[in-house]
Design a protein around this motif. Structure first.
Motif, PDB file in Angstrom:
ATOM      1  N   GLY A 119       0.818  -1.205   0.000  1.00 26.39           N
ATOM      2  CA  GLY A 119       0.000   0.000   0.000  1.00 26.39           C
ATOM      3  C   GLY A 119       0.852   1.255   0.000  1.00 26.39           C
ATOM      4  N   SER A 120       1.995   1.210   0.709  1.00 26.08           N
ATOM      5  CA  SER A 120       2.873   2.376   0.722  1.00 26.08           C
ATOM      6  C   SER A 120       3.486   2.611  -0.650  1.00 26.08           C
ATOM      7  N   VAL A 121       3.772   1.519  -1.379  1.00 25.02           N
ATOM      8  CA  VAL A 121       4.277   1.669  -2.750  1.00 25.02           C
ATOM      9  C   VAL A 121       3.229   2.364  -3.616  1.00 25.02           C
ATOM     10  N   VAL A 122       1.972   1.914  -3.492  1.00 20.72           N
ATOM     11  CA  VAL A 122       0.891   2.540  -4.260  1.00 20.72           C
ATOM     12  C   VAL A 122       0.759   4.016  -3.883  1.00 20.72           C
ATOM     13  N   GLY A 123       0.811   4.299  -2.586  1.00 15.18           N
ATOM     14  CA  GLY A 123       0.674   5.677  -2.130  1.00 15.18           C
ATOM     15  C   GLY A 123       1.789   6.570  -2.636  1.00 15.18           C
ATOM     16  N   SER A 124       3.021   6.050  -2.621  1.00 15.17           N
ATOM     17  CA  SER A 124       4.150   6.859  -3.074  1.00 15.17           C
ATOM     18  C   SER A 124       4.072   7.152  -4.561  1.00 15.17           C
ATOM     19  N   MET A 125       3.574   6.177  -5.337  1.00 10.28           N
ATOM     20  CA  MET A 125       3.435   6.390  -6.778  1.00 10.28           C
ATOM     21  C   MET A 125       2.215   7.256  -7.090  1.00 10.28           C
ATOM     22  N   LEU A 126       1.195   7.136  -6.247  1.00 14.01           N
ATOM     23  CA  LEU A 126      -0.051   7.863  -6.490  1.00 14.01           C
ATOM     24  C   LEU A 126       0.141   9.372  -6.411  1.00 14.01           C
ATOM     25  N   GLY A 127       1.031   9.822  -5.519  1.00 14.15           N
ATOM     26  CA  GLY A 127       1.253  11.256  -5.389  1.00 14.15           C
ATOM     27  C   GLY A 127       1.722  11.887  -6.682  1.00 14.15           C
ATOM     28  N   GLY A 128       2.704  11.270  -7.336  1.00 10.00           N
ATOM     29  CA  GLY A 128       3.186  11.791  -8.614  1.00 10.00           C
ATOM     30  C   GLY A 128       2.113  11.758  -9.681  1.00 10.00           C
ATOM     31  N   LEU A 129       1.304  10.694  -9.679  1.00  5.64           N
ATOM     32  CA  LEU A 129       0.232  10.581 -10.669  1.00  5.64           C
ATOM     33  C   LEU A 129      -0.802  11.682 -10.477  1.00  5.64           C
ATOM     34  N   LEU A 130      -1.201  11.920  -9.229  1.00  8.12           N
ATOM     35  CA  LEU A 130      -2.200  12.954  -8.960  1.00  8.12           C
ATOM     36  C   LEU A 130      -1.679  14.340  -9.335  1.00  8.12           C
ATOM     37  N   LEU A 131      -0.392  14.586  -9.072  1.00  6.85           N
ATOM     38  CA  LEU A 131       0.185  15.871  -9.469  1.00  6.85           C
ATOM     39  C   LEU A 131       0.188  16.047 -10.985  1.00  6.85           C
ATOM     40  N   SER A 132       0.403  14.949 -11.694  1.00  6.35           N
ATOM     41  CA  SER A 132       0.484  15.055 -13.158  1.00  6.35           C
ATOM     42  C   SER A 132      -0.859  15.410 -13.785  1.00  6.35           C
ATOM     43  N   PHE A 133      -1.959  15.187 -13.065  1.00  4.66           N
ATOM     44  CA  PHE A 133      -3.292  15.517 -13.597  1.00  4.66           C
ATOM     45  C   PHE A 133      -3.610  17.002 -13.452  1.00  4.66           C
ATOM     46  N   ASN A 134      -2.758  17.717 -12.712  1.00  7.88           N
ATOM     47  CA  ASN A 134      -2.968  19.155 -12.492  1.00  7.88           C
ATOM     48  C   ASN A 134      -4.306  19.466 -11.815  1.00  7.88           C
ATOM     49  N   TRP A 135      -4.749  18.557 -10.960  1.00 11.83           N
ATOM     50  CA  TRP A 135      -5.961  18.806 -10.187  1.00 11.83           C
ATOM     51  C   TRP A 135      -5.637  19.750  -9.026  1.00 11.83           C
ATOM     52  N   GLY A 136      -6.659  20.371  -8.477  1.00 10.66           N
ATOM     53  CA  GLY A 136      -6.485  21.219  -7.314  1.00 10.66           C
ATOM     54  C   GLY A 136      -6.201  20.392  -6.076  1.00 10.66           C
TER      55      GLY A 136
END
Length: 453
Positions: free
Chosen positions: A396-413
């Motif tokens: 889960g920590s691996v998913v969480g660490s990768m998820l942060g970069g993915l969410l930033l790449s979407f340019n969401w607020g």
């Protein structure tokens, strides 16, 4: 007294520990394990605190940093799953000394990396040692604690992890500015090497592990005499853990344990997903909003400080009330605080308060479920149970660490990003509440396991 001498011939080790005041010897073990998880927490958090400086020096995008975070956490997962269970075969002490020494060397190697690829591989190797050390520290502490204060003492010990992570924030804010990001990894490598030497000299083996191997263990008697010096243990036969059929890992799936095992795994997975998303990416999120690297590190440190206070408070009440209900409610509160982090823009003082609250509830509950896992499994499979719960959680920590970069790449607020990040905390709360319902109030360690004939 003749009665005392008669009783000392056959000694139930848990009853003896429960009936004795907590000794200096037990405090020494708690302190040593506290130091282990503190250096573990420092090294685990180091990548997050130095990430903005690495990104600036090597001209990297946020998405490029994701694999570095993920590699370290993937190493943590494999270390917990593959190396950690050897503590049930070889002993708690040998594995702890080896693991701490190993991740210290690997952190020193990471300090001399010349590319993000090289650094990513070193973080993976470091993670192998980190992942193996933590479950054994939890297990050893649990096995020396009296039942009446076990949750509190284990959570106090594990607060070393959040304090070590917070210390990483304080040191990173100074070291990166004055000596560059490599200095953080050098400190994170040198200190564990010194700690490993201290462990070799001072750390005892688990009494319960010794008795599991030999009910007449002279070494176990020597350790117990330091806990209860008034009791005559000469020639005693110790009653405690019993050998079980099969490999320790297979015992996790016995009829008595499988339901709780799966719900613990789900809780660990969701808890560590959101915790590491916050730990790894909060400095970058805050820095991207206009704050300096030093300011971002200091605000993120509140996550660890909140976790430390939360771990102590939750551990104290876990010994006095239903721990599943308590931790389930804390996870829900953590989800609310994570949502507030995203809504903190333009609200003075809300960001540090929300970050502290998220740490108190989520990091504090993560500390608590480690104590819960250690209490749930019997001695024969305790290190394996705690290791696998941590290992599954690390995925889960691996998913969480990768998820942060993915969410930033979407340019969401930020409001949208942190609303999404709150969902795993709610799932963790539901899972641990269901585990409590499954146990029906039974003491965790009452769960039987198949015994050898």
């Amino acid at each position: 007294m003749s009665t005392e001498r008669s009783a000392s011939r056959t000694v139930d080790i848990q009853h003896l520990i429960d009936d004795s005041p907590i000794s200096r010897f037990q405090f020494l073990i708690i302190v040593l394990c506290f130091i282990i998880v503190a250096v573990d927490g420092f090294d685990t958090a180091a990548a997050a605190f130095i990430a903005p400086a690495i990104r600036a020096e090597w001209q990297l995008t946020p998405a490029t940093l994701g694999p570095m975070f993920g590699a370290g956490l993937f190493g943590l997962m494999l270390g917990a799953l593959v190396i950690g269970p050897f503590a049930d075969r070889l002993g708690r002490k040998p594995l702890l000394v080896f693991s701490v020494f190993f991740f210290g060397l690997a952190s020193l190697g990471a300090a001399f990396s010349h590319s993000i690829t090289e650094l990513t591989w070193w973080r993976f190797v470091t993670g192998l040692g980190l992942g193996a050390a933590m479950p054994s520290a939890i297990t050893l502490t649990s096995e020396y604690c009296p039942q009446r204060k076990r949750s509190f003492l284990v959570t106090v010990m594990f607060c070393g992890f959040t304090l070590g992570s917070a210390m990483g924030g304080l040191l990173a804010a100074q070291l990166v500015a004055e000596h560059g990001w490599r200095s953080v990894l050098l400190v994170g490598g040198a200190v564990p090497l010194l700690v490993a030497l201290a462990l070799w000299a001072l750390l005892p083996e688990s009494i319960r592990f010794l008795v599991l191997k030999d009910p007449r263990s002279v070494k176990a008697a020597r350790y117990l005499s330091r806990i209860a010096p008034a009791v005559d243990l000469a020639g005693a036969v110790f009653i405690g853990p019993q050998k079980a059929k099969g490999l320790p890992v297979t015992q996790l799936f016995s009829r008595a344990l499988v339901g709780g095992t799966l719900l613990l795994w789900l809780t660990f997975f969701m808890s560590l997903l959101v915790y590491y998303l916050l730990t790894n990416w909060l400095p970058t999120f805050i820095n991207s909003s206009g704050a300096s690297i030093q300011q971002a590190a200091l605000v993120t440190m509140l996550l660890q400080l909140g976790g430390t206070l939360g771990g102590v408070m939750l551990g104290l009440f876990m010994d006095r009330m239903n721990p599943h209900t308590l931790l389930g409610g804390a996870y829900v509160g953590g989800g609310v605080c994570v949502t507030l982090i995203g809504a903190s823009a333009g609200v003075p003082g809300l960001l540090p308060l929300a970050v502290f609250g998220a740490g108190f509830c989520i990091a504090g509950s993560q500390i608590g479920i480690n104590a819960l896992a250690a209490a749930y499994y019997p001695t024969a499979s305790r290190a394996s149970g705690v290791s696998w719960a941590n290992g599954i959680g690390r995925s889960g920590s691996v998913v969480g660490s990768m998820l942060g970069g993915l969410l930033l790449s979407f340019n969401w607020g930020f409001e949208t990003i942190f609303a999404i990040a709150a969902a795993p905390a709610l799932v963790a709360g539901l899972a641990i509440f269901l585990k409590g319902r499954l146990q029906g109030g039974r003491a965790p360690e009452a769960a039987p396991v198949p015994q050898e004939a």
